[in-house]
Structure formats: structure tokens, C-alpha cells
Design a protein around this motif. Structure first.
Motif, PDB file in Angstrom:
ATOM      1  N   ALA A 161      60.970 -78.170   4.544  1.00 56.97           N
ATOM      2  CA  ALA A 161      61.737 -79.016   3.414  1.00 56.97           C
ATOM      3  C   ALA A 161      60.721 -79.681   2.464  1.00 56.97           C
ATOM      4  N   LEU A 164      58.105 -77.107   0.915  1.00 61.82           N
ATOM      5  CA  LEU A 164      58.750 -76.124  -0.048  1.00 61.82           C
ATOM      6  C   LEU A 164      59.190 -77.155  -1.358  1.00 61.82           C
ATOM      7  N   ILE A 166      62.160 -78.548  -1.054  1.00 61.68           N
ATOM      8  CA  ILE A 166      63.686 -78.034  -1.226  1.00 61.68           C
ATOM      9  C   ILE A 166      64.852 -79.119  -1.694  1.00 61.68           C
ATOM     10  N   ARG A 167      65.348 -78.574  -2.802  1.00 64.74           N
ATOM     11  CA  ARG A 167      66.355 -79.419  -3.361  1.00 64.74           C
ATOM     12  C   ARG A 167      67.614 -79.154  -2.961  1.00 64.74           C
ATOM     13  N   ASP A 170      69.205 -76.029  -4.211  1.00 67.28           N
ATOM     14  CA  ASP A 170      68.656 -74.669  -3.935  1.00 67.28           C
ATOM     15  C   ASP A 170      69.663 -73.922  -3.233  1.00 67.28           C
ATOM     16  N   ALA A 172      69.696 -70.546  -0.825  1.00 68.21           N
ATOM     17  CA  ALA A 172      68.697 -69.627  -0.092  1.00 68.21           C
ATOM     18  C   ALA A 172      69.575 -68.213   0.420  1.00 68.21           C
ATOM     19  N   SER A 189      66.030 -75.671   7.531  1.00 70.62           N
ATOM     20  CA  SER A 189      65.336 -76.498   6.448  1.00 70.62           C
ATOM     21  C   SER A 189      66.185 -76.832   5.423  1.00 70.62           C
ATOM     22  N   HIS A 190      67.274 -75.849   4.811  1.00 68.82           N
ATOM     23  CA  HIS A 190      68.012 -76.092   3.696  1.00 68.82           C
ATOM     24  C   HIS A 190      69.242 -76.906   4.280  1.00 68.82           C
ATOM     25  N   ARG A 193      68.454 -80.504   3.753  1.00 66.39           N
ATOM     26  CA  ARG A 193      68.253 -81.146   2.684  1.00 66.39           C
ATOM     27  C   ARG A 193      69.550 -81.149   1.747  1.00 66.39           C
ATOM     28  N   ALA A 195      71.116 -78.273   0.806  1.00 66.33           N
ATOM     29  CA  ALA A 195      71.093 -77.314   0.041  1.00 66.33           C
ATOM     30  C   ALA A 195      72.062 -76.183   0.398  1.00 66.33           C
ATOM     31  N   THR A 220      65.983 -68.681  -3.776  1.00 71.13           N
ATOM     32  CA  THR A 220      64.879 -68.284  -2.903  1.00 71.13           C
ATOM     33  C   THR A 220      65.263 -67.357  -1.732  1.00 71.13           C
TER      34      THR A 220
END
Length: 835
Positions: A161, A164, A166-167, A170, A172, A189-190, A193, A195, A220
Motif C-alpha cells: 500500500a 503503490l 493506495i488511496r 482507489d 481495484a 493491501s486495498h 487502506r 479502498a 487499478t
């Protein structure tokens, strides 16, 4: 909503899983059926975790890309239960169930998601740190698993995260399976965060995937090397993806040329390419290449991920500066498990010896140069060639195996059936049949020691052309080879890859539809192996591609109106729109600029040479035409009052447009513009063409300007129709046609025909039909150019019998088309043999 109480000492939920509810009403999961907020997801996770109870148990989860599977995975982590993620069913899953005897099995049963509690407690001693078990690098079915802790999972998610960026905003798309470490790392990872995930099991080769991706505002998605082949085939470079921020790649070495090409594409389109390196043993990621270096250093794996370090361990007989790559970090696994007793073990690995040979460049970037062992990664899956050899030996097939990034080579001796060998390997190892290449040999090349000479085997394979695939693809490959006059057809090729154009497309689509039933909308960009299997019975309902139907109908209307058998004009102008539609589909493929120009030149040649040959023959026998007609310049130099020279205005206009468009696309800036704005460019060209349509410069396009000006306007709108994505763009093309065609000819019926044709082209990929109509339409559409050329010399002799005149004109055109095709085949054969 409460967390499950009283977790075992030293055991706790993975932090990002525990904190799901803190993201509140933010979207967590987007599917084709709707959106699930973080609050809703957390509630479902807590409910399932509560059902799993407070006694730690080994929980096997079928890792499909569904909300149920995601909830089950997260619930296991939330409750502190070690989760064994496996594929959703099949021999591999059954083998792991037998090997590890899970306490709880969660997965689909008869279409319904079920939690099967096989016992109240646990049959295993489970180490307090154990949180997750994954197959090594996706090698499903093997009892050897990677043991991961909650710290491993959290550290890897945070590291990814971070680099990349990651916000929360985002989104994915899940382009990889949940049970595969790379696909799982995208999820982790998403979620770490806050996301969102676009949860789908659709392939990037599926049009529905891209519709969902756009609708869900996807930012993404993850790719393995083979993904890029699919992206090329579906015209990814021409897609409008306004929310795409970055694309990630792992799961095997990406060809540097492909990496550089996609990095350049991203630079033009405003998104980044992250090339990454990892292994399941490191919970997915160990290194990444910063996007700004992908253009200049695409062969490198880059720098360590945040929180990780890389070093080289000496390897005998390697050059100076080359050694085995060793990784250290909080994401390094606890160790391996090969039997249930290993689940009680703690950390047995301090750092990860990757098995990859590497060096560090002068710029500090790490590069891979080879492998210490014969293990290979194919489509992101780790395959042991020795295990494949042992498998085949058990089935009485002596063989030697070699792996590469894109295929597993199986050299089989003893007259083994290649189809059987491919199926054995594909079924047992979990590879798709298309990447298993079987090389039948009389005997294996060997060293003096008696061992198989692998370098000699590789050289032998490289020198042996890859045969047509056996099995379901075999007949289709032969069909493609016959229609396109090619000898190099494999299941990996698509119609566009093999140089198919608008003329051969008609025959190919009709014959394919006869074999497969209704075709996928973008079948011409799909590899042959990805086409649907032929149905067991011929379908009663048939369909005909709209562009083919329009070409067939238009040429009948043209000839019938000229006889005249009836008066319904507009067919030629409709053909111009269809020509633009097909130009976008077959000439503007995702190849480099030079290849595009070669395709445009080839298309021009297939129009100009038969046209000039026919006009030259007529000139020798009659005085009907002049030299300006033969040279296709009558609309430029006249005579304007000629009675017959205007016959070929349609072909002249089409040739001028193709030459002008080719000249434009020869400019690198225009080529880049087309790839970045595939819809906006033809709309702009249509707007420029309308300057003549509306007499902006005091010139009447109907009389004072060459036919190419009219052709440009309609051709560009047809081009835009092919590039239209989504309702808004389709409406724009439809409205543009409906607003600009009426009034141009002063013939309402003619104008209505053209507008209706545009509407069909934009909104209906296929029209209902029956088999005989499909075959007739295919012949007429494929011969439409030749019918247009020849009908001027046929129907005047039969005016008093209009139906016979129509039939004769069509028949002569078809015959001329067959003759042209035969001449082309003879020329190609002589070109190949050098005679």
C-alpha cells in the motif's frame, strides 16, 4: 457488531481485518450486483467469525472471487483461525483436504455456500502465530504449503500500500484468484487502506469485465505476463479508462519490450506501470520497479519493498557479482508445512533464499539472471518439471520437461499420444492446456553421463515449429488456416493476429458461426483457444453479424436500384460507414505504428489491384471508360460530364480516405492521439468532413468536391461507431447520423436507410437469422466489392428481365471474387517457394 471474544493468547486478528468497521460507509466491495460498504462487510465478517467460535481450528476456504469467499477468508483471520486458502474445488482441493484434514471446510456445495464444521474442536496442534496457509507460488495440489503469520500478512499489505500509494478512493479489480498470493495481496493491501475491491471472476478478455471496470470507476488491476497478451488482443490501448491510475505486474518475468511498451502507453494515457517481483514465501512482494524507470530499465526487478532488504549469497561457478538473491523482512514466512504436524511449528526461516540468481546494477537496481533449480513459473504458477516427469512415468510415458515463462515443454518418447500427454499434465498440474507444448521424440538427447541434455533439448524445441494444438482447437485452427491462407496458425492466435481483414472477416465469421453457434462480440480479437467450445447439438437459433448483414443488404440494394428492379438508394453510402467501422476493427489494432501502416497498405492493395484489373479489361474491350477511370482519379480530373466514368466514385472515395487516413496515422503524434483518444479522433474527423457537407467554403459537396469528402464524413462516423463504448458515446454517433444525413440528398427514403443502418451498427452487434440466410449473406458481403465492380457490365444486357439481371450481376461478382482470391493464393504460394 462485536469482535469474537477470548482469542487464544499470542493470537489476534490481523489489524486491517480487525479495523474494517472503522471505514464506515465507504464502499468496500463492488460487484455486478451492487456495492457492499465497509460497515456491512465488517458485520458479515463478525457474524461468520462468531459462528466459527473461539476455539482455534484449521479452516479451509475455497478462494473464489465472490463475496462469500472473501467474507469467509476475513472471518477466519478475524477469529484467529489459521486459514487454508485453496482453489474452488477439483482434484487439487480434494488432495489438500485429504492431506491436512481441516476442522472446518467453507465453500460451495451444489451451488450454495456452506460452512461444514467437521468437528467441534481441532484435530491439530496449531502454533499461536499461524494465520494463513497458501500453496507455494500457486502450485496447487501439492501438500507443501507456506505458513504465514498475522504479522506477515499485515506487513506485506502495508508495504504494498505504501509503494503503490493506495488511496481510499482507489478501486481495484480482482483479475487474479483469491487463493493465489498475488491476487490475495491485492485484496489485503486495498482493504488495509480503506479502498474498494471490484470483485469479479471475469477475464480481461471479456467485454463485460471492462464494462464493469468503467462503471465501477476502476483505478487499478493486477496482471501476470500472459495478461498482456490478452490486453493486446482486446485492444486495451484504445480503451478509454478515465479512472485508471496504475497497473501492476508480477507472477513471472515480463518481457522487457512489453514492459517498455506498456510503460510508454501508460505515460501517454496518464497511468503508471509497476513491475514487481515476489514469492508466496514473502507473502507476495519483495521488490518493485519505480514506474519512472520502466521505460529505461524494464529488465530490472527494481528495489526492495519498504521494510525489506536484499543481498546476494555466493553460488559456486557463477561470475563475479552474481549470486542467489536473499530477502529479509517482516513479510518472510514462518516456514513450510508438508504434513499436519508442521502446523505446530514456529518460525524456521529467518530470511528467504529465493532460488533466483541475481546481480545489482551500477544504478542500484536488482536484476535476475537465472534460476538455481529447474523450477519454473508459468502464468504465475510454480511448476516442478521433475514432478511432471514422475507423473508421466507413472502413466507409462517416458519424458523430459523444461519450463519457461510462457510454456511447459514436454518431450515425450515411445510414440506417446500428444493429446493424452497434454491432458494428463494439464489436469494434474493445474495448467491450461494451451501452455503445455508436447514435443514427440524418438529418443531424448543425453550427455555422456547418461543424463538428459537439457540445453540440447531446448535447442531442439526452438528449431521445431510449434504444431497446431490438438483437441478442441484443432478443427478451428485448420479453419482459420484455410480461410486466411496461413500455415502458422496456433491456438494462441486471433483473427486479427493472423492478418485478417474486412474481406476475410465475412467468410470467417459465417463459417465460425456455423461451427460454434452465436459468436462472442469481439471474437476476432480473441485467441482461438479462448473461443467457446462447439455445442453438442447445432443451435436452432442463429445470428448474423450486423456489419455482414448490412454489407450484403447494401450491395443488393445498389445493384437492384441500378437495374432498376426497385428504387431504394443509399446502399453505397451505407457501405462507406461499414468500411469505416471495419477499418477501426482490423487496421487500428494494438500493434506499433509501422505495422498499422502495413495493414492499411495491404487493405488498399486488396481494393486497388482488383479494381484496376477489371477496369483495364473493360478498357481493352470497350470504350466505356477512360484512363482517368483506370487510375482512379476521375473525381479529381474529370470529365465531369462523363456518362459512365462516375461508376467508381465509391471506390475512388474509399481509396482517397484510406490514403489520407494512412498519411495522418503515419505521423507519430496522430498515432499517439488515436491510441489515447480512440473515440474522440474519428468524431473530430467526422466534424471536419461536415465542413464540406454544409458548404462552409461555398462548395457543394454533392457536385463540387471529390467523392472522398463525402466518404470522409460517413467513413469517420462508421469508425466512431466501432470505437463507441457505453451508452453516451453510442447515442452521440446515432444522433450525429440522424442530425447530419437528412437533407443532404433530398431523398427521405435514402436518408432514412442510411440513418437506420447507422443505428443497427451502433446498437446491435448481431441480428437474428437462419443458417441458409447466413451463408448467402456471407457470400454476398464477402464479394460486395467485386459485385460493385462488375455489375455495370452485366445488368445492361438483361434490363428487360430485372430479376435475372440481379441474379446474374451478383453471380458474376462472386465469380470474380473467387478468381481474385485464387490469383492471390497462387501469388502467395510462389512467393513462399521463391518461384
Amino acid at each position: 457488531m462485536t469482535s469474537p471474544p477470548e482469542l487464544l493468547p499470542a493470537t489476534g486478528a490481523v489489524p486491517f481485518v480487525r479495523d474494517l468497521a472503522t471505514h464506515g460507509d465507504r464502499p468496500a466491495v463492488v460487484t455486478a450486483d451492487g456495492t457492499l460498504s465497509y460497515a456491512d462487510l465488517a458485520a458479515r465478517v463478525a457474524e461468520t467469525a462468531h459462528r466459527l467460535g473461539t476455539t482455534r481450528r484449521l479452516v479451509l476456504v475455497a478462494g473464489a472471487n465472490t463475496v462469500d469467499a472473501l467474507v469467509a477468508y476475513l472471518a477466519g483471520l478475524h477469529g484467529g483461525h489459521p486459514v487454508l486458502l485453496v482453489p474452488g474445488g477439483g482434484p487439487a482441493t480434494r488432495a489438500l483436504v485429504e492431506a491436512y484434514d481441516p476442522d472446518v471446510v467453507i465453500g460451495p456445495v451444489d451451488g450454495a455456500w456452506r460452512i461444514d464444521e467437521r468437528r467441534d474442536g481441532s484435530a491439530h496442534e496449531l502454533h499461536p502465530e499461524l494465520a494463513l496457509l497458501l500453496s507455494t507460488s500457486g502450485s496447487t495440489g501439492s501438500p507443501k504449503l507456506v505458513r504465514l503469520s498475522a504479522t506477515n500478512i499485515q506487513a506485506n499489505a502495508e508495504s504494498i500500500a505504501t509503494y503503490l500509494g493506495i488511496r481510499e478512493t482507489d478501486r481495484a479489480a480482482t483479475t487474479l484468484p483469491l487463493h493465489y498470493c498475488y491476487g490475495l495481496s491485492v485484496v489485503n493491501s486495498h482493504l488495509a487502506r480503506g479502498a474498494a475491491l471490484i470483485l469479479t471472476d471475469l477475464s480481461v478478455a471479456d467485454r463485460c469485465f471492462w464494462e464493469l471496470f468503467r462503471t465501477a470507476r476502476g483505478s487499478t488491476f493486477a496482471a501476470v505476463p500472459y495478461t498482456f497478451e490478452l490486453l493486446d488482443r482486446v485492444g486495451f490501448a484504445a480503451m478509454e479508462l478515465p479512472h485508471l491510475r496504475y497497473l501492476t505486474q508480477a507472477g513471472g518475468r515480463l518481457d522487457p519490450g512489453t514492459a517498455r511498451r506498456y510503460a510508454e502507453l501508460g505515460r501517454r494515457a496518464g497511468w503508471d506501470l509497476f513491475v514487481m517481483y515476489g514469492q508466496t514465501e514473502a507473502t507476495a512482494r519483495m521488490a518493485y520497479l519505480p514506474p519512472d524507470l520502466a521505460l529505461t530499465r524494464p529488465e530490472a526487478i527494481g528495489v526492495p519493498v519498504p521494510g525489506g532488504t536484499l543481498r546476494l549469497a555466493p553460488v559456486p561457478d557463477q561470475p563475479e557479482g552474481v549470486g542467489e538473491l536473499v530477502y529479509a523482512g517482516d513479510n518472510v514466512m514462518l516456514g513450510y508445512a508438508e504434513r499436519p504436524a508442521d502446523l505446530a511449528s514456529g518460525r524456521t526461516v529467518a530470511e528467504l533464499h529465493t532460488g533466483d540468481l541475481a546481480r545489482r546494477g551500477p544504478d542500484g537496481l536488482w536484476e535476475l539472471v537465472g534460476r538455481r533449480s529447474r523450477f519454473a513459473k508459468i502464468l504465475g504458477l510454480r511448476v516442478d518439471p521433475q514432478a511432471v516427469e514422475a507423473l508421466l512415468a507413472r502413466h507409462g510415458v517416458p519424458a523430459a520437461c523444461l519450463g519457461a515463462d510462457d510454456e511447459l515443454l514436454v518431450a515425450a518418447v515411445g510414440g506417446a499420444d500428444a493429446r493424452r500427454v497434454r491432458r494428463l499434465v494439464a489436469d494434474e498440474i493445474g495448467l491450461p492446456p494451451r501452455v503445455v507444448r508436447v514435443l514427440p521424440l524418438a529418443e531424448l538427447p543425453r550427455l555422456a553421463s547418461g543424463k538428459v541434455d537439457h540445453p540440447a533439448l531446448r535447442a531442439l524445441a526452438d528449431a521445431t515449429p510449434n504444431a497446431l494444438p490438438t483437441g478442441a482447437d484443432d478443427d478451428l485452427c485448420r479453419l482459420y488456416a484455410e480461410v486466411l491462407d496461413r500455415t502458422d496458425v496456433t491456438g494462441e492466435h486471433s483473427f486479427v493476429d493472423l492478418g485478417g481483414d474486412s474481406l476475410s472477416y465475412v467468410e470467417m465469421s459465417v463459417r465460425l458461426e456455423r461451427v460454434l453457434g452465436q459468436l462472442p462480440p469481439d471474437w476476432h480479437t480473441l485467441p482461438i483457444a479462448a473461443l467457446p467450445a462447439p455445442p453438442a447439438a447445432r443451435p436452432r437459433r442463429r445470428a448474423l453479424e450486423t456489419s455482414v448483414a448490412l454489407r450484403a443488404a447494401a450491395i443488393v440494394l445498389i445493384v437492384g436500384s441500378h437495374i432498376p428492379l426497385f428504387h431504394l438508394t443509399g446502399g453505397a453510402h451505407l457501405l462507406l460507414a461499414v468500411a469505416g467501422f471495419n477499418f477501426a476493427r482490423f487496421q487500428l489494432t494494438d500493434v506499433d505504428r509501422r505495422d498499422r501502416l502495413r495493414q492499411i497498405r495491404a487493405g488498399l492493395t486488396r481494393i486497388v489491384l482488383p479494381t484496376m484489373a477489371w477496369i483495364a479489361a473493360v478498357l481493352l474491350l470497350t470504350d466505356q471508360y477512360r484512363l482517368s477511370t483506370l487510375l482512379l482519379v476521375n473525381s479529381l480530373v474529370g470529365p465531369a460530364d462523363g456518362r459512365t466514368e462516375w461508376h467508381f466514385w465509391f471506390i475512388e472515395g474509399l481509396v482517397y480516405v484510406l490514403v489520407g487516413t494512412g498519411a495522418l496515422l503515419a505521423l507519430p503524434a496522430v498515432d499517439r492521439c488515436e491510441r489515447r483518444f480512440p473515440f474522440a479522433l474519428p468524431v473530430t474527423l467526422a466534424g471536419l468532413g461536415l465542413l464540406g457537407r454544409y458548404d462552409v467554403f461555398g462548395l457543394d459537396a454533392r457536385y463540387d468536391l471529390p467523392g472522398g469528402v463525402v466518404a470522409c464524413w460517413l467513413f469517420a462516423l462508421g469508425w466512431a461507431a466501432a470505437r463507441a463504448r457505453g451508452v453516451a458515446q453510442r447515442l452521440l454517433v446515432t444522433v450525429a447520423a440522424a442530425a447530419t444525413v437528412p437533407g443532404f440528398f433530398g431523398e427521405p427514403a435514402r436518408e432514412a436507410l442510411i440513418v437506420a443502418g447507422f443505428a443497427l451498427l451502433v446498437w446491435l452487434p448481431t441480428v437474428p437469422s437462419v443458417g441458409p440466410v447466413n451463408r448467402l449473406a456471407g457470400v454476398l458481403a464477402g464479394s460486395s466489392l467485386y459485385v460493385y465492380l462488375t455489375h455495370w457490365q452485366v445488368y445492361p444486357h438483361l434490363r428487360d428481365r430485372p430479376l435475372l439481371a440481379l441474379a446474374a450481376a451478383l453471380a458474376v461478382g462472386v465469380a470474380y471474387g473467387l478468381a481474385v482470391e485464387r490469383v492471390r493464393q497462387i501469388f502467395n504460394e510462389r512467393l513462399k517457394t521463391g518461384r
